[in-house]
Motif scaffolding. Structure first.
Motif, PDB file in Angstrom:
ATOM      1  N   ASP A 134       0.835  -1.193   0.000  1.00 19.28           N
ATOM      2  CA  ASP A 134       0.000   0.000   0.000  1.00 19.28           C
ATOM      3  C   ASP A 134       0.875   1.250   0.000  1.00 19.28           C
ATOM      4  N   PRO A 135       0.981   1.947  -1.147  1.00 20.37           N
ATOM      5  CA  PRO A 135       1.854   3.115  -1.175  1.00 20.37           C
ATOM      6  C   PRO A 135       1.177   4.379  -0.671  1.00 20.37           C
ATOM      7  N   GLY A 136      -0.129   4.321  -0.407  1.00 21.70           N
ATOM      8  CA  GLY A 136      -0.834   5.572  -0.113  1.00 21.70           C
ATOM      9  C   GLY A 136      -1.582   5.576   1.202  1.00 21.70           C
ATOM     10  N   ARG A 137      -1.186   4.683   2.126  1.00 25.12           N
ATOM     11  CA  ARG A 137      -1.938   4.566   3.383  1.00 25.12           C
ATOM     12  C   ARG A 137      -3.437   4.604   3.062  1.00 25.12           C
ATOM     13  N   LEU A 138      -3.810   3.652   2.205  1.00 25.81           N
ATOM     14  CA  LEU A 138      -5.164   3.679   1.651  1.00 25.81           C
ATOM     15  C   LEU A 138      -6.233   3.463   2.714  1.00 25.81           C
ATOM     16  N   ASP A 139      -5.919   2.589   3.692  1.00 18.57           N
ATOM     17  CA  ASP A 139      -6.928   2.353   4.736  1.00 18.57           C
ATOM     18  C   ASP A 139      -7.271   3.652   5.453  1.00 18.57           C
ATOM     19  N   GLU A 140      -6.206   4.436   5.781  1.00 15.13           N
ATOM     20  CA  GLU A 140      -6.435   5.725   6.454  1.00 15.13           C
ATOM     21  C   GLU A 140      -7.231   6.663   5.548  1.00 15.13           C
ATOM     22  N   ALA A 141      -6.861   6.670   4.270  1.00 14.61           N
ATOM     23  CA  ALA A 141      -7.560   7.552   3.321  1.00 14.61           C
ATOM     24  C   ALA A 141      -9.041   7.187   3.249  1.00 14.61           C
ATOM     25  N   ILE A 142      -9.326   5.879   3.255  1.00 17.98           N
ATOM     26  CA  ILE A 142     -10.729   5.439   3.164  1.00 17.98           C
ATOM     27  C   ILE A 142     -11.504   5.861   4.412  1.00 17.98           C
ATOM     28  N   VAL A 143     -10.858   5.738   5.574  1.00 20.69           N
ATOM     29  CA  VAL A 143     -11.529   6.143   6.823  1.00 20.69           C
ATOM     30  C   VAL A 143     -11.804   7.651   6.805  1.00 20.69           C
ATOM     31  N   SER A 144     -10.811   8.431   6.341  1.00 16.00           N
ATOM     32  CA  SER A 144     -11.023   9.887   6.342  1.00 16.00           C
ATOM     33  C   SER A 144     -12.132  10.273   5.361  1.00 16.00           C
ATOM     34  N   ARG A 145     -12.286   9.523   4.292  1.00 11.68           N
ATOM     35  CA  ARG A 145     -13.379   9.792   3.336  1.00 11.68           C
ATOM     36  C   ARG A 145     -14.728   9.438   3.945  1.00 11.68           C
ATOM     37  N   GLU A 146     -14.711   8.369   4.748  1.00 11.00           N
ATOM     38  CA  GLU A 146     -15.936   7.935   5.425  1.00 11.00           C
ATOM     39  C   GLU A 146     -16.522   9.116   6.189  1.00 11.00           C
ATOM     40  N   ARG A 147     -15.611   9.790   6.929  1.00  8.48           N
ATOM     41  CA  ARG A 147     -16.053  10.937   7.752  1.00  8.48           C
ATOM     42  C   ARG A 147     -16.590  12.056   6.877  1.00  8.48           C
ATOM     43  N   GLY A 149     -18.124  11.614   4.127  1.00 12.06           N
ATOM     44  CA  GLY A 149     -19.298  11.125   3.389  1.00 12.06           C
ATOM     45  C   GLY A 149     -19.028  10.861   1.916  1.00 12.06           C
ATOM     46  N   LEU A 150     -17.762  10.560   1.599  1.00 15.18           N
ATOM     47  CA  LEU A 150     -17.428  10.393   0.171  1.00 15.18           C
ATOM     48  C   LEU A 150     -17.490   8.948  -0.308  1.00 15.18           C
ATOM     49  N   ASN A 151     -17.514   7.995   0.636  1.00 20.64           N
ATOM     50  CA  ASN A 151     -17.526   6.590   0.200  1.00 20.64           C
ATOM     51  C   ASN A 151     -18.973   6.137   0.013  1.00 20.64           C
ATOM     52  N   ARG A 152     -19.478   6.344  -1.163  1.00 24.54           N
ATOM     53  CA  ARG A 152     -20.888   6.013  -1.374  1.00 24.54           C
ATOM     54  C   ARG A 152     -21.085   4.534  -1.675  1.00 24.54           C
ATOM     55  N   VAL A 153     -19.994   3.791  -1.863  1.00 25.06           N
ATOM     56  CA  VAL A 153     -20.040   2.315  -1.852  1.00 25.06           C
ATOM     57  C   VAL A 153     -18.918   1.860  -0.914  1.00 25.06           C
ATOM     58  N   PRO A 154     -19.069   0.682  -0.290  1.00 20.92           N
ATOM     59  CA  PRO A 154     -17.983   0.195   0.581  1.00 20.92           C
ATOM     60  C   PRO A 154     -16.734  -0.134  -0.236  1.00 20.92           C
ATOM     61  N   ILE A 155     -15.583   0.335   0.263  1.00 18.97           N
ATOM     62  CA  ILE A 155     -14.311   0.089  -0.437  1.00 18.97           C
ATOM     63  C   ILE A 155     -13.379  -0.655   0.515  1.00 18.97           C
ATOM     64  N   GLN A 156     -12.766  -1.703   0.019  1.00 20.56           N
ATOM     65  CA  GLN A 156     -11.846  -2.506   0.845  1.00 20.56           C
ATOM     66  C   GLN A 156     -10.496  -2.618   0.131  1.00 20.56           C
ATOM     67  N   VAL A 157      -9.422  -2.492   0.913  1.00 15.12           N
ATOM     68  CA  VAL A 157      -8.071  -2.644   0.343  1.00 15.12           C
ATOM     69  C   VAL A 157      -7.667  -4.109   0.452  1.00 15.12           C
ATOM     70  N   VAL A 158      -7.144  -4.660  -0.623  1.00 10.03           N
ATOM     71  CA  VAL A 158      -6.722  -6.072  -0.633  1.00 10.03           C
ATOM     72  C   VAL A 158      -5.251  -6.137  -1.043  1.00 10.03           C
ATOM     73  N   THR A 159      -4.470  -6.860  -0.265  1.00 11.23           N
ATOM     74  CA  THR A 159      -3.052  -7.018  -0.587  1.00 11.23           C
ATOM     75  C   THR A 159      -2.876  -8.209  -1.531  1.00 11.23           C
ATOM     76  N   VAL A 160      -2.218  -7.939  -2.632  1.00  5.22           N
ATOM     77  CA  VAL A 160      -2.011  -8.967  -3.659  1.00  5.22           C
ATOM     78  C   VAL A 160      -0.635  -9.601  -3.422  1.00  5.22           C
ATOM     79  N   PRO A 161      -0.549 -10.934  -3.387  1.00  2.00           N
ATOM     80  CA  PRO A 161       0.768 -11.570  -3.214  1.00  2.00           C
ATOM     81  C   PRO A 161       1.696 -11.201  -4.365  1.00  2.00           C
ATOM     82  N   PRO A 162       3.018 -11.349  -4.160  1.00  2.00           N
ATOM     83  CA  PRO A 162       3.956 -10.960  -5.218  1.00  2.00           C
ATOM     84  C   PRO A 162       3.777 -11.801  -6.478  1.00  2.00           C
ATOM     85  N   GLY A 163       4.317 -11.304  -7.569  1.00  2.00           N
ATOM     86  CA  GLY A 163       4.281 -12.068  -8.815  1.00  2.00           C
ATOM     87  C   GLY A 163       3.794 -11.230  -9.977  1.00  2.00           C
ATOM     88  N   TYR A 164       4.407 -11.434 -11.139  1.00  2.00           N
ATOM     89  CA  TYR A 164       4.081 -10.624 -12.308  1.00  2.00           C
ATOM     90  C   TYR A 164       2.635 -10.832 -12.757  1.00  2.00           C
TER      91      TYR A 164
END
Ligand SMILES: Cc1cc2nc3c(=O)[nH]c(=O)nc-3n(C[C@H](O)[C@H](O)[C@H](O)COP(=O)(O)O)c2cc1C
Ligand code: SF4
Length: 440
Positions: A134-147, A149-164
């Motif tokens: 996560d290069p953008g502290r996305l979880d924090e960004a999503i929480v701050s948007r929650e406050r 009122g910008l997340n009009r659909v639920p958004i979840q961050v998922v970590t993808v295992p390595p590999g091309y």
């Protein structure tokens, strides 16, 4: 031209983002608002804008959004309770590219606005942002948007295992469905059947940031940059022997030479540029400097735009050695489920290695060419095609080098440290379990 996607600011907070761009408008869709998802004005605007996907394949974004919206409508009322899904692809598994990480770290809210707007437009009920790290502290960004009122659909961050191949769209869907990140054969395409067998929109994060801008400013504004056949700006990662390697936002259609100049120009006598990253092709310099940066023009010349990567190779480097090293890495990334990929890519890497670093003989060249035919078009994903395309490009662009190597053996330049970045990483995580965030 003023940058649209990137600012110099380290990372815009949600308040700074709203001050800079204003609030995201509603996409005005059938997602619970009584309209019809396929009639979304945003989909029409994206179609008119001519925006193409920035993840590598360059597919028209509006057409894909419409296909997903229509598939969701066809699936009927039961489906709408379960949900169409949006995946924001921020995996950036191409090791030579840095633009998605930079975009997510500088302007995560622009990407997340695009996620919400695209979800509303296609009638999706949930969204995932897939990243390796996560290069953008996305979880924090999503929480701050929650406050806000910008997340009009639920958004979840998922970590993808390595590999091309883990960043390939059906691999992400497989991951979200609880299996490893392994590509699957299409059809059915994700637009028809993706996460939990429901229509799924997969867009690169840069594509989504552009959708957020088109929603605010309209298609004509978007087309004011770029050229008719390739509108808008794009984030381009310039690396190799240039004075200022980095990510640059440039209007499409800018000449390749002008983009290299923005990166400070070549620090050594240039020989070629790898246009399009690992799935791209070699173009000789300075001849390629006048080409406009559009996928069409680059492909016609033997390269590609791909995810927007340009790597300058100096005359002091051996292009066959560079290609052999990349091919070796790509062969190590096979998910191992399609025979021609599992067996053919290591054989191709070995044959190219022999051509570059050993004594291949005429049979060796013939065998390499045969392998190209054997692996092309033979996998669930484009790993074999992309690898064969790069190898073919090297054999044709550097035909004189190939002849010299066949006659005289390896050149002195193979001792130079590689210019094209190649990770040391081993084979992908075959178990492919997400560290966190796989949806229930
Ligand atoms: C082997 C392979 C790896 C890929 N990795 C990525 C990736 O890391 N990020 C990405 O956005 N697209 C990647 N793609 C392209 C995706 O499959 C898909 O086309 C893209 O995410 C769609 O978004 P776009 O239309 O906005 O470009 C990859 C494709 C292949 C064949
Ligand atoms: S082509 Fe290769 S990488 Fe792609 S799915 Fe098949 S085995 Fe895996």
């Amino acid at each position: 031209m003023t940058a649209r996607l990137l600012t110099e600011t380290p990372q815009l907070t949600v308040d700074e983002h709203l001050a800079a761009h204003g609030p995201p408008p509603f996409a005005d869709t059938g997602n619970g608002t009584g309209g019809r998802a396929g009639d979304s004005p945003l989909i029409t605007a994206v179609e008119r804008s001519g925006l193409t996907g920035r993840g590598g394949a360059g597919f028209p974004a509006g057409r894909k959004m419409r296909a997903v919206a229509e598939a969701g409508r066809r699936a009927g009322p039961f489906h709408s309770q379960v949900g169409t899904t949006v995946i924001a692809n921020g995996a950036e598994s191409e090791p030579t590219s840095g633009k998605d990480k930079l975009l997510l770290s500088r302007a995560p809210h622009l990407v997340l606005d695009g996620v919400v707007l695209a979800a509303e437009a296609v009638g999706a009920t949930r969204a995932f942002v897939c990243v390796h790290d996560d290069p953008g502290r996305l979880d924090e960004a999503i929480v701050s948007r929650e406050r806000a009122g910008l997340n009009r659909v639920p958004i979840q961050v998922v970590t993808v295992p390595p590999g091309y191949v883990a960043g390939q769209e059906t691999a992400l869907i497989s991951l979200l469905n609880g299996a490893g990140p392994r590509p699957t054969f299409v059809p059915p395409r994700p637009a028809e059947r993706g996460v939990r067998r429901h229509p799924t929109l997969v867009q690169n994060v840069e594509t989504l940031a552009n959708i957020a801008l088109i929603a605010r400013h309209g298609p004509d504004w978007f087309r004011a940059a770029g050229v008719a056949e390739a509108p808008g700006t794009a984030l381009v990662t310039v690396t190799g022997t240039v004075a200022r390697p980095g990510v640059y936002e440039v209007p499409l259609g800018t000449t390749l030479g002008a983009v290299l100049d923005r990166a400070g120009g070549s620090t050594e006598t240039p020989q070629a540029v790898l246009a399009g990253g690992y799935f791209g092709g070699w173009l000789t310099l300075p001849a390629a400097g006048g080409l406009p940066l559009t996928d069409q023009a680059l492909r016609a010349a033997g390269g590609a735009f791909g995810p927007g990567v340009l790597i300058v190779l100096p005359a002091s480097a051996c292009p066959l050695a560079e290609t052999a090293l990349v091919t070796g890495y790509l062969a190590s990334q096979s998910a191992g489920q399609c025979g021609p990929c599992r067996n053919g890519l290591p054989a191709l890497a070995e044959a190219l290695g022999l051509l570059a670093f050993g004594w291949a003989g005429d049979d060796g060249l013939h065998w390499t060419q045969q392998l190209l035919g054997l692996v092309s078009g033979r996998g669930a994903c484009h790993l074999p095609d992309g690898t064969a395309g790069l190898a073919h490009s090297a054999l044709t662009t550097f035909a004189d080098e190939v002849r010299r190597h066949l006659q005289n053996g390896p050149c002195d330049r193979i001792h130079r440290p590689p210019v094209v970045p190649v990770p040391e990483s081993p084979a992908p995580d075959a178990a492919g379990q997400a560290k966190r965030g796989a949806p229930a």
